[in-house]
Design a protein around this motif. Structure first.
Motif, PDB file in Angstrom:
ATOM      1  N   SER A 144      33.171  40.232  35.029  1.00 35.91           N
ATOM      2  CA  SER A 144      33.656  41.544  35.443  1.00 35.91           C
ATOM      3  C   SER A 144      33.728  41.647  36.964  1.00 35.91           C
ATOM      4  O   SER A 144      34.728  42.107  37.524  1.00 35.91           O
ATOM      5  CB  SER A 144      32.728  42.627  34.880  1.00 35.91           C
ATOM      6  OG  SER A 144      33.138  43.917  35.301  1.00 35.91           O
ATOM      7  N   ARG A 146      36.420  39.216  38.515  1.00 39.44           N
ATOM      8  CA  ARG A 146      37.793  39.728  38.457  1.00 39.44           C
ATOM      9  C   ARG A 146      38.075  40.721  39.582  1.00 39.44           C
ATOM     10  O   ARG A 146      39.234  41.002  39.890  1.00 39.44           O
ATOM     11  CB  ARG A 146      38.051  40.369  37.091  1.00 39.44           C
ATOM     12  CG  ARG A 146      38.167  39.362  35.954  1.00 39.44           C
ATOM     13  CD  ARG A 146      38.679  40.015  34.683  1.00 39.44           C
ATOM     14  NE  ARG A 146      37.698  40.895  34.078  1.00 39.44           N
ATOM     15  CZ  ARG A 146      36.827  40.538  33.141  1.00 39.44           C
ATOM     16  NH1 ARG A 146      36.806  39.286  32.705  1.00 39.44           N
ATOM     17  NH2 ARG A 146      35.978  41.417  32.629  1.00 39.44           N
ATOM     18  N   GLN A 147      37.009  41.262  40.188  1.00 39.30           N
ATOM     19  CA  GLN A 147      37.153  42.139  41.353  1.00 39.30           C
ATOM     20  C   GLN A 147      37.092  41.349  42.666  1.00 39.30           C
ATOM     21  O   GLN A 147      36.980  41.937  43.738  1.00 39.30           O
ATOM     22  CB  GLN A 147      36.031  43.194  41.348  1.00 39.30           C
ATOM     23  CG  GLN A 147      35.894  43.990  40.068  1.00 39.30           C
ATOM     24  CD  GLN A 147      37.144  44.748  39.712  1.00 39.30           C
ATOM     25  OE1 GLN A 147      37.706  45.432  40.564  1.00 39.30           O
ATOM     26  NE2 GLN A 147      37.575  44.646  38.458  1.00 39.30           N
ATOM     27  N   ASP A 185      34.709  49.433  31.876  1.00 38.69           N
ATOM     28  CA  ASP A 185      34.258  48.237  32.583  1.00 38.69           C
ATOM     29  C   ASP A 185      33.130  48.603  33.545  1.00 38.69           C
ATOM     30  O   ASP A 185      33.352  48.957  34.704  1.00 38.69           O
ATOM     31  CB  ASP A 185      35.427  47.602  33.345  1.00 38.69           C
ATOM     32  CG  ASP A 185      35.098  46.204  33.843  1.00 38.69           C
ATOM     33  OD1 ASP A 185      33.905  45.900  34.016  1.00 38.69           O
ATOM     34  OD2 ASP A 185      36.032  45.407  34.052  1.00 38.69           O
ATOM     35  N   TRP A 190      30.831  48.111  41.025  1.00 37.43           N
ATOM     36  CA  TRP A 190      31.345  47.620  42.303  1.00 37.43           C
ATOM     37  C   TRP A 190      32.150  48.696  43.024  1.00 37.43           C
ATOM     38  O   TRP A 190      32.112  48.796  44.259  1.00 37.43           O
ATOM     39  CB  TRP A 190      32.186  46.368  42.101  1.00 37.43           C
ATOM     40  CG  TRP A 190      32.496  45.684  43.395  1.00 37.43           C
ATOM     41  CD1 TRP A 190      33.707  45.569  44.002  1.00 37.43           C
ATOM     42  CD2 TRP A 190      31.556  45.037  44.258  1.00 37.43           C
ATOM     43  NE1 TRP A 190      33.592  44.888  45.197  1.00 37.43           N
ATOM     44  CE2 TRP A 190      32.274  44.548  45.377  1.00 37.43           C
ATOM     45  CE3 TRP A 190      30.179  44.825  44.199  1.00 37.43           C
ATOM     46  CZ2 TRP A 190      31.663  43.868  46.413  1.00 37.43           C
ATOM     47  CZ3 TRP A 190      29.566  44.137  45.239  1.00 37.43           C
ATOM     48  CH2 TRP A 190      30.303  43.674  46.330  1.00 37.43           C
ATOM     49  N   ALA A 224      32.941  46.645  36.909  1.00 38.13           N
ATOM     50  CA  ALA A 224      33.939  47.079  37.889  1.00 38.13           C
ATOM     51  C   ALA A 224      33.588  48.446  38.456  1.00 38.13           C
ATOM     52  O   ALA A 224      33.772  48.707  39.656  1.00 38.13           O
ATOM     53  CB  ALA A 224      35.320  47.117  37.240  1.00 38.13           C
TER      54      ALA A 224
END
Length: 402
Positions: free
Chosen positions: A33, A36-37, A312, A318, A315
């Protein structure tokens, strides 16, 4: 669902990366997760190697573990030598949670720590304190026996069957097993003596066995920020392995259980929770109540279901740390997570016992949107885990039972 969270839009305070301590499938899902950021993710582990095979693991470090006397010094030195100052530090397993929480003052001098001080967090981590807080909040929990010595356990009037659990997860055999069933006094005393010798009488929890299997097990999953929920949803842990006392969930599906949200908000609000959390419940068929079993303030095994269901949590975490606004979202229904190899064994056992129809098992695949280890964009952990898991199931469970 909570209302929209308003945060500062400045990005200057964003951590330069993340360090995750320990954990297995939940850590892998969280690393994906965050990866992907475009977040640099460092993994520090003493046990399972699985997450390190992820393409999203920027770097992995092996250490002696959170229960080693020099654990805090190791992390501080790692930060100094590798330039990890300001990184977000996330505990991924129970022993890591305790280490970080109890050492939060030292670690916060270097890291951005995602945890609470132990004086707050212990009220949901240590089962005796959790059940005391539950009683204060009028939250249902299983009948629990309290013993101060082996003699008290021997003399006690106990209604069987009962379950023996560790006070909190760790490296002991009881912690690894998660629960041991005792159907009579002889099996109880044998298990209790063994557990008490290993982890001490004060760390052994004895509870009534609530009837029902995975279909009666539910969870609340969420991200909290400074005492308030940012995102939350509920799920049913429909199948588990082994089927009677799950070492891990194997099939988890999104469900709507508003009662759990109310209970969780009261409990977590009482400690002003901060961070990721999963709360386990079991519905008691005798009165329909949802009884709280355990609280996991860390990534949990089926953490990957969150992103698949549109919530998510990694995400969102973050985004908060980056000073961005997090929008309210609802989990998509008919969305499931599966640990394929172990679920095949669990389903086979349930089918043999007449508790699961073959057609129902096959139809459950239609809703699967997340797998415990496999991901098309990150296939290596899944390819490695499948033969390893099959071998463990065969050697540690099936052949041992025979």
């Amino acid at each position: 669902m909570p209302s929209q969270l308003k945060t500062n839009d400045r990005l200057s305070g964003r951590p330069p990366g993340v360090v995750i301590l320990g954990g297995a499938h939940g850590t892998l899902a969280l690393a994906r997760s965050l990866g992907r950021q475009k977040v640099p993710v460092w993994l520090v582990s003493a046990d399972t190697p699985l997450p390190r095979f992820s393409r999203y693991a920027h770097k992995t470090v092996t250490w002696s573990g959170p229960e080693h006397g020099g654990a805090v010094a190791f992390l501080l030195k790692l930060a100094a030598t590798e330039g990890l100052g300001g990184f977000l530090l996330i505990p991924g397993g129970d022993p890591e949670v305790k280490l970080v929480s109890q050492s939060i003052d030292q670690l916060s001098a270097v890291f951005d720590v995602l945890s609470l001080p132990w004086e707050q967090l212990k009220w949901v981590c240590e089962k005796p304190l959790l059940y005391r807080r539950a009683r204060e909040l009028e939250v249902a929990f299983p009948l629990t026996y309290e013993f101060a010595s082996l003699d008290q356990a021997v003399a006690a009037e106990i209604r069987f069957p009962v379950v023996l659990k560790p006070n909190m997860g760790g490296g002991s055999r009881l912690a690894r097993e998660k629960a041991i069933l005792a159907n009579d006094r002889a099996s109880f005393l044998a298990a209790y003596r063994s557990a008490a010798d290993e982890i001490g009488v004060e760390n052994v929890v004895v509870q009534e066995m609530i009837p029902g299997g995975g279909e009666s097990q539910f969870s609340y999953a969420a991200l909290w920020n400074r005492g308030a929920p940012v995102a939350e949803f509920t799920a049913r842990r429909t199948r588990q392995y082994p089927v009677d006392f799950g070492y891990t969930s194997t099939f988890v599906e999104v469900v709507d259980e508003p009662r759990l949200i109310d209970i969780a908000r009261r409990l977590l609000g009482s400690i002003a929770h901060h961070g990721l959390v999963e709360i386990e419940f079991k519905r008691d068929p005798r009165d329909g109540s949802m009884k709280i079993l355990d609280v996991n303030p860390r990534p949990w095994s089926w953490f990957g279901l969150a992103a698949a269901a549109g919530v998510d949590l990694g995400a969102m975490l973050w985004a908060i740390k980056s000073g961005r606004t997090v929008q309210t979202v609802s989990a998509r229904p008919d969305t499931s997570w599966m640990y394929l190899v172990r679920d095949m064994v669990a389903a086979g056992t349930l089918i043999t016992r007449g508790r699961l129809a073959k057609r129902a098992y096959l139809s459950s695949f239609a809703s699967v949107r997340a797998w415990a280890t496999f991901s098309a964009s990150d296939p290596l952990p899944g390819l490695i885990d499948m033969p390893l898991t099959a071998w463990r199931v065969l050697t540690r469970r099936i052949l041992r039972i025979r």
